[in-house]
Every structure is written in C-alpha cells, then in structure tokens.
Design a protein around this motif. Structure first.
Motif, PDB file in Angstrom:
ATOM      1  N   THR A 198       0.830  -1.203   0.000  1.00  0.00           N
ATOM      2  CA  THR A 198       0.000   0.000   0.000  1.00  0.00           C
ATOM      3  C   THR A 198       0.867   1.256   0.000  1.00  0.00           C
ATOM      4  O   THR A 198       0.554   2.239  -0.684  1.00  0.00           O
ATOM      5  CB  THR A 198      -0.952  -0.011   1.203  1.00  0.00           C
ATOM      6  N   VAL A 199       1.963   1.242   0.768  1.00  0.00           N
ATOM      7  CA  VAL A 199       2.902   2.365   0.723  1.00  0.00           C
ATOM      8  C   VAL A 199       3.437   2.540  -0.697  1.00  0.00           C
ATOM      9  O   VAL A 199       3.469   3.652  -1.243  1.00  0.00           O
ATOM     10  CB  VAL A 199       4.072   2.146   1.704  1.00  0.00           C
ATOM     11  N   ASP A 200       3.854   1.441  -1.289  1.00  0.00           N
ATOM     12  CA  ASP A 200       4.419   1.484  -2.635  1.00  0.00           C
ATOM     13  C   ASP A 200       3.391   2.030  -3.627  1.00  0.00           C
ATOM     14  O   ASP A 200       3.691   2.892  -4.454  1.00  0.00           O
ATOM     15  CB  ASP A 200       4.861   0.078  -3.034  1.00  0.00           C
ATOM     16  N   LEU A 201       2.152   1.531  -3.529  1.00  0.00           N
ATOM     17  CA  LEU A 201       1.106   1.965  -4.448  1.00  0.00           C
ATOM     18  C   LEU A 201       0.773   3.441  -4.253  1.00  0.00           C
ATOM     19  O   LEU A 201       0.609   4.187  -5.222  1.00  0.00           O
ATOM     20  CB  LEU A 201      -0.142   1.112  -4.244  1.00  0.00           C
ATOM     21  N   LEU A 202       0.676   3.885  -3.001  1.00  0.00           N
ATOM     22  CA  LEU A 202       0.368   5.287  -2.753  1.00  0.00           C
ATOM     23  C   LEU A 202       1.440   6.192  -3.355  1.00  0.00           C
ATOM     24  O   LEU A 202       1.130   7.211  -3.985  1.00  0.00           O
ATOM     25  CB  LEU A 202       0.234   5.543  -1.252  1.00  0.00           C
ATOM     26  N   GLY A 203       2.703   5.820  -3.202  1.00  0.00           N
ATOM     27  CA  GLY A 203       3.778   6.604  -3.799  1.00  0.00           C
ATOM     28  C   GLY A 203       3.665   6.661  -5.311  1.00  0.00           C
ATOM     29  O   GLY A 203       3.821   7.722  -5.926  1.00  0.00           O
ATOM     30  N   ASN A 204       3.368   5.517  -5.924  1.00  0.00           N
ATOM     31  CA  ASN A 204       3.216   5.485  -7.381  1.00  0.00           C
ATOM     32  C   ASN A 204       2.060   6.376  -7.837  1.00  0.00           C
ATOM     33  O   ASN A 204       2.143   7.052  -8.866  1.00  0.00           O
ATOM     34  CB  ASN A 204       2.977   4.046  -7.855  1.00  0.00           C
ATOM     35  N   CYS A 205       0.967   6.363  -7.066  1.00  0.00           N
ATOM     36  CA  CYS A 205      -0.184   7.204  -7.419  1.00  0.00           C
ATOM     37  C   CYS A 205       0.166   8.686  -7.308  1.00  0.00           C
ATOM     38  O   CYS A 205      -0.183   9.480  -8.195  1.00  0.00           O
ATOM     39  CB  CYS A 205      -1.365   6.885  -6.498  1.00  0.00           C
ATOM     40  N   LEU A 206       0.843   9.070  -6.230  1.00  0.00           N
ATOM     41  CA  LEU A 206       1.199  10.480  -6.057  1.00  0.00           C
ATOM     42  C   LEU A 206       2.146  10.939  -7.169  1.00  0.00           C
ATOM     43  O   LEU A 206       2.073  12.081  -7.635  1.00  0.00           O
ATOM     44  CB  LEU A 206       1.833  10.688  -4.682  1.00  0.00           C
ATOM     45  N   ALA A 207       3.023  10.044  -7.609  1.00  0.00           N
ATOM     46  CA  ALA A 207       3.957  10.403  -8.677  1.00  0.00           C
ATOM     47  C   ALA A 207       3.254  10.600 -10.011  1.00  0.00           C
ATOM     48  O   ALA A 207       3.745  11.331 -10.868  1.00  0.00           O
ATOM     49  CB  ALA A 207       5.027   9.323  -8.818  1.00  0.00           C
ATOM     50  N   ALA A 208       2.097   9.968 -10.185  1.00  0.00           N
ATOM     51  CA  ALA A 208       1.420   9.967 -11.488  1.00  0.00           C
ATOM     52  C   ALA A 208       0.320  11.012 -11.600  1.00  0.00           C
ATOM     53  O   ALA A 208      -0.348  11.086 -12.631  1.00  0.00           O
ATOM     54  CB  ALA A 208       0.825   8.584 -11.752  1.00  0.00           C
ATOM     55  N   ARG A 209       0.131  11.845 -10.587  1.00  0.00           N
ATOM     56  CA  ARG A 209      -1.005  12.778 -10.591  1.00  0.00           C
ATOM     57  C   ARG A 209      -0.981  13.728 -11.787  1.00  0.00           C
ATOM     58  O   ARG A 209      -2.037  14.119 -12.288  1.00  0.00           O
ATOM     59  CB  ARG A 209      -1.012  13.591  -9.299  1.00  0.00           C
ATOM     60  N   ALA A 210       0.210  14.104 -12.228  1.00  0.00           N
ATOM     61  CA  ALA A 210       0.299  15.073 -13.328  1.00  0.00           C
ATOM     62  C   ALA A 210       0.269  14.412 -14.702  1.00  0.00           C
ATOM     63  O   ALA A 210       0.260  15.111 -15.719  1.00  0.00           O
ATOM     64  CB  ALA A 210       1.586  15.889 -13.194  1.00  0.00           C
ATOM     65  N   GLU A 211       0.234  13.089 -14.745  1.00  0.00           N
ATOM     66  CA  GLU A 211       0.240  12.393 -16.022  1.00  0.00           C
ATOM     67  C   GLU A 211      -1.124  12.530 -16.707  1.00  0.00           C
ATOM     68  O   GLU A 211      -2.168  12.599 -16.061  1.00  0.00           O
ATOM     69  CB  GLU A 211       0.570  10.911 -15.823  1.00  0.00           C
ATOM     70  N   GLU A 212      -1.099  12.534 -18.019  1.00  0.00           N
ATOM     71  CA  GLU A 212      -2.317  12.772 -18.793  1.00  0.00           C
ATOM     72  C   GLU A 212      -3.436  11.772 -18.512  1.00  0.00           C
ATOM     73  O   GLU A 212      -4.603  12.178 -18.362  1.00  0.00           O
ATOM     74  CB  GLU A 212      -1.983  12.784 -20.290  1.00  0.00           C
ATOM     75  N   PRO A 213      -3.178  10.456 -18.432  1.00  0.00           N
ATOM     76  CA  PRO A 213      -4.291   9.529 -18.195  1.00  0.00           C
ATOM     77  C   PRO A 213      -5.051   9.819 -16.909  1.00  0.00           C
ATOM     78  O   PRO A 213      -6.286   9.772 -16.894  1.00  0.00           O
ATOM     79  CB  PRO A 213      -3.602   8.158 -18.153  1.00  0.00           C
ATOM     80  N   GLY A 214      -4.337  10.136 -15.830  1.00  0.00           N
ATOM     81  CA  GLY A 214      -5.018  10.449 -14.585  1.00  0.00           C
ATOM     82  C   GLY A 214      -5.865  11.700 -14.690  1.00  0.00           C
ATOM     83  O   GLY A 214      -6.976  11.768 -14.138  1.00  0.00           O
ATOM     84  N   ARG A 215      -5.351  12.697 -15.401  1.00  0.00           N
ATOM     85  CA  ARG A 215      -6.126  13.936 -15.584  1.00  0.00           C
ATOM     86  C   ARG A 215      -7.380  13.665 -16.421  1.00  0.00           C
ATOM     87  O   ARG A 215      -8.457  14.174 -16.120  1.00  0.00           O
ATOM     88  CB  ARG A 215      -5.269  15.005 -16.265  1.00  0.00           C
ATOM     89  N   ILE A 216      -7.238  12.859 -17.457  1.00  0.00           N
ATOM     90  CA  ILE A 216      -8.377  12.551 -18.319  1.00  0.00           C
ATOM     91  C   ILE A 216      -9.443  11.786 -17.533  1.00  0.00           C
ATOM     92  O   ILE A 216     -10.641  12.127 -17.577  1.00  0.00           O
ATOM     93  CB  ILE A 216      -7.923  11.735 -19.542  1.00  0.00           C
ATOM     94  N   VAL A 217      -9.033  10.766 -16.816  1.00  0.00           N
ATOM     95  CA  VAL A 217      -9.989   9.963 -16.054  1.00  0.00           C
ATOM     96  C   VAL A 217     -10.660  10.815 -14.985  1.00  0.00           C
ATOM     97  O   VAL A 217     -11.868  10.690 -14.735  1.00  0.00           O
ATOM     98  CB  VAL A 217      -9.288   8.730 -15.449  1.00  0.00           C
TER      99      VAL A 217
END
Length: 508
Positions: free
Chosen positions: A67-86
């Motif tokens: 869960t720590v690993d996943l949360l870090g990956n999610c925070l790193a990806a916030r500015a990526e286009e797919p997350g913004r689109i979704v």
C-alpha cells in the motif's frame, strides 16, 4: 521482507478481533462446505473465512508495504495525462461518495475513486509484479479495496485482509494461464493484458469482502467480474495511452461487480473452470485450473511479488542493472561502438519490436518499454541524483528526445539469449555486451531481478522510491507522515482516516 518508507521498528500489532463487525457477521453466513465446491466457491469460502478470522501479521505487513508502494506510485502519477483525463470523466459523471481520489483529493463514489486511483497506480509502470504470471496485481486490487473500505468505514486490518485475498486470487488466475512447458503466459501470447483481466476478478473479491458479502455472494461477485475483465496490450508495441487505464478499469469493474452481487445479481458458480467460463474463454484448452485452488489458504503467492526499483517495464530492468554495472566499471557512451543486449526471447516483442519505435520512442512513456532506450539512459548515468540510477526524469518526453541518448539507443541491438530465455519468466535476466571503440569487449550478466525475494530492495531503497514519488505531489514531511499512516493501518487507523489526511494534503 524489506519495509518501505518509514516502516516502524518492532513487531506488528496483534490482529484485532473481528467480533461485533457486521461485515464479518454477514460474511459468516455461507453455503455448506464440501469437496464438490467449485473453484470459485472454494475461493469465496476462503474469503468469507478470512473476513471473520483475519490474516496473520506477516501477510498484513506485506500488504501494508504494498500500500505504501502503491500510494507513492499514485502520487507520482497525478500530473500524467491519463489520470487527468480519467479525473475529468468521473467529474462529468458526478455523484457523491466517501472515497478519496488520489489525483484531486475530492470525495467520489467508490467505483469512480477506484477508476482514478487504479489508473494512477499503473500509469508510470512502477507497480509491483508477480512472477511467473507477469502481472501487476496490487494496482487493480488495492484501489478497489481502499475505495470500498473508505466508504464503509472498515478498519485497517479488514482492508489489508481483503486486499491480500484479492491479490492472491489475481495471481492464481494469472498462474492458471501460465504454460510451464512453453515458459510463457498464454494471456500475453494472445495479446491479452492478464493484469486487467484477472485483476477485475481479484478486485471484486476484495470489494465484496469489505461489503460483508456472504460466501454465496462472493461467488457471484467472482462470476460477475469474470464478464468484465478485459485488456489488450498492443499499446506496448506501437503507442497509445489506454494501457495506463487498464488497472483503473479493473478496479472500477471489481467494485461494480461486488455491489451488483450484494444487491442480488448472480454469477455462475462454475465461472472459472466451465466449458464457457472465464479461463476457457481467454485461454482455450491451455488452462491450469489447479493453480487456482492448490494450497489455497496455506500457500500465499502475495509475499513473493516483486517490487520495482525503476519506473519502466519490468522486462527492461536487468538491462538497466547491467548498463549501470558497465558504467561502474568505467564504460561511458562515447567509448561504445555498439551494445548487444541479450534478453529472454518472449520479451523481444515488448521491448525490442518494432525496432524503429524502440530506438526512437515517441514519448517518455513509450521509452519505458524500450530496451535500447533504457540501456542508453542507464549507461548515460540517469538524470536522477537520488542514487536509484534511473527514475522519473529519465522518462520525461524531453529525456526521451535527447539526441545523445537516441544516438546511443540506435547503437543497441536487442537479441534473444538462450541463458536468459531459460530463466524466464521466473526472472527476466539480461546479458549486455559493450563493443568498445578500442576493440575491447566488456560483458555484464544479470541473472536475477532486484526487488524480489532473492534480491530484495533495502529499506533505504524503498524509502528513496517512496520519497521520490511523493515529492511530485507533497512535501517531504507530509510524505513521511503519509507513509507512517499506511503502516498504522495494521492497528487502529481506518482507510477513511488516511484518505482524509491525504485529501487535506492535496488541497493544501
């Protein structure tokens, strides 16, 4: 096991009692047991039992680490286009709910939060990998489980238990499609993304456990989700951003399937092994159904899942390590006339073909699936001062367009290597030979990937990874606090408490 990001010292807290938990009470209302239970029913029986009895501390520790690993990956990806689109799409859908978007901090209906967070989790290809099924179970299952746990007010241990069982089922379904004789996943051989296909079913099981479904309802949740799992991997070869949404859609489907089951929709109990069932539909007659049930509840695949040290396709990691080893021996890009990267034969189509796409990737994301580019990035020394070697700056669009890196990538030939092929897919080995302008040749072999049980990442490496990921969204102090809170899920902290703190941090 190495614990990432500020894991507390000392023993894990004792498993809290499930007495008085209405979800556990309802889950205990199960169908009769017996040897005639179908595979889906046997899995549902285990899930219902775990809902009541809980799991051992070491499995909860493992899921807290993931869960720590996943949360870090999610925070790193916030500015990526797919997350913004979704995020824009679910905003258009509307609705209110008690689950946190890791992209915006907004409160969303659980299926929408699962879609957003699963998309973030897989967007940078930094998520954990189960071998030899070669799938990423946590990114589909944990977002679904977290969203439902928040909405229901479930305790941290209940969330970790449900996530563990969902991840376990995902891995076992992946193994049902693993052809040992051929050394390959039948899912991948046919262009299917096993992560998304199997992850939807595992996500449904986890979500159903947290909704307090009975064993019969959990069986239906499995049967319903089996009609929802999907994903093709052509984007790995020739482009497109759809693959980054696969885990989000699997998480979304899992939450929906569990909700439909608890409201009375039913699924076939023979959905896994049946002649027109899930595995037969995706795998034909190459089904290893025993992989789903052998040792179920006694042997757990989950603790052996590999953490990733680099934010790129796992098939490239051994090549990166080999290039870093060459650099440590003094080899520099200007010294190199050409490089030969030997890899397992089945991975050529992912990281080597088509060659024109791999030596000149069209974006930073596509560079993450390129053997030539990742070797060039590692031999060039990377752009990240953290000590991890290759990190997010190496997969920015501008890095992938760097003329010097592309010139070096064009001098990399990727070939099948017999020794590497023999180790695949239990490992993704590589052998890298540098033919220098001096006439000398230098070779490095990497037989075992870092991040797995044989070569675990150190606590410091886990912490560096999480801090580097979280720094893209929050400050160092907040990142450290969030990591501590995840570990507190093993005790009294609820996912809803963690979600509220995360929401506050993202709105600060």
């Amino acid at each position: 096991m190495s614990r990432p990001a500020a894991a507390p010292s000392g023993a894990a807290p004792a498993a809290p009692s499930h007495e008085g938990n209405p979800r556990a009470d309802r889950a205990a209302e199960s169908s009769p047991r017996g040897a005639s239970r179908t595979p889906a029913q046997q899995v549902a029986d285990l899930a219902a039992r775990v809902t009541v009895e809980g799991l051992p501390d070491h499995l909860r520790d493992d899921l807290a680490a993931r869960t720590v690993d996943l949360l870090g990956n999610c925070l790193a990806a916030r500015a990526e286009e797919p997350g913004r689109i979704v995020s824009r799409v679910v905003d258009e859908w509307g609705g209110h709910g008690g689950a946190t978007s890791f992209a915006t901090g907004e409160r969303l209906p659980p299926p929408s939060a699962a879609l957003v967070n699963g998309t973030l989790a897989h967007s940078l290809d930094f998520d954990d990998t189960h071998l030899p099924s070669v799938l990423h179970p946590s990114s589909a299952v944990l977002p679904a489980a977290f969203a439902v746990a928040e909405a229901t007010g479930a305790g941290g241990p209940a969330f970790l238990d449900a996530a563990a069982v969902g991840v376990e089922l995902t891995c076992r379904l992946g193994m049902a499609g693993y052809d040992e004789a051929a050394g390959t996943s039948v899912f991948f051989e046919w262009g299917q993304h096993a992560t998304a296909i199997c992850g939807a079913v595992g996500a449904a099981l986890a979500a159903g456990m947290l909704r307090g479904c009975s064993a019969d309802e959990l069986t239906s949740a499995i049967g319903i989700a089996a009609s929802m799992g999907s994903g093709v991997i052509e984007a790995n070869r020739t482009g497109g951003t759809i693959k980054r949404v696969h885990c989000g859609w699997a998480a979304h489907a899992g939450v929906a399937a569990a909700d439909l089951a608890r409201h009375g929709l039913t699924g076939p109990p023979t959905v896994l092994e049946g002649g027109f069932g899930f595995l037969r539909a995706f795998l034909g007659d190459r089904v290893q159904i025993e992989a789903v049930t052998d040792g179920l509840g006694e042997h757990w695949e989950t603790p052996g899942i590999f953490f990733k040290p680099y934010p790129c396709n796992h098939f490239t990691h051994a090549g990166i390590d080999a290039a870093r080893a060459l650099r440590a021996r003094g080899v520099r890009p200007d010294d190199v006339e050409r490089l030969v990267l030997g890899v397992p034969a089945p991975v050529l189509r992912t990281i080597a073909e088509p060659r024109a796409e791999k030596i000149h990737p069209r974006s930073g994301y596509h560079a993450a699936f390129s053997g030539p580019y990742t070797v060039a990035a590692a031999l060039s020394g990377g752009r990240e001062p953290s000590g991890l070697g290759v990190f997010h700056p190496d997969f920015a669009d501008e890095a992938a367009a760097d003329p010097e890196r592309l010139a070096l990538a064009a001098r990399v030939e990727v070939v099948a290597d017999d020794e590497a092929t023999a180790g695949f897919p239990h490992q993704f080995p590589a052998v890298l030979t540098a033919h220098l302008r001096s006439g000398e040749t230098v070779t490095e072999r990497v037989r075992e990937n870092r991040g797995g049980p044989g070569r675990p990442l150190s606590a410091a490496e886990h912490e560096t990874k999480f801090a580097g990921n979280a720094a893209r969204s929050v400050g160092a102090d907040t990142a450290a606090e969030l990591a501590r809170l995840v570990w507190d899920l093993r005790g009294d902290l609820r996912p809803a408490d963690l979600g509220a703190r995360l929401s506050g941090a993202l709105h600060a």
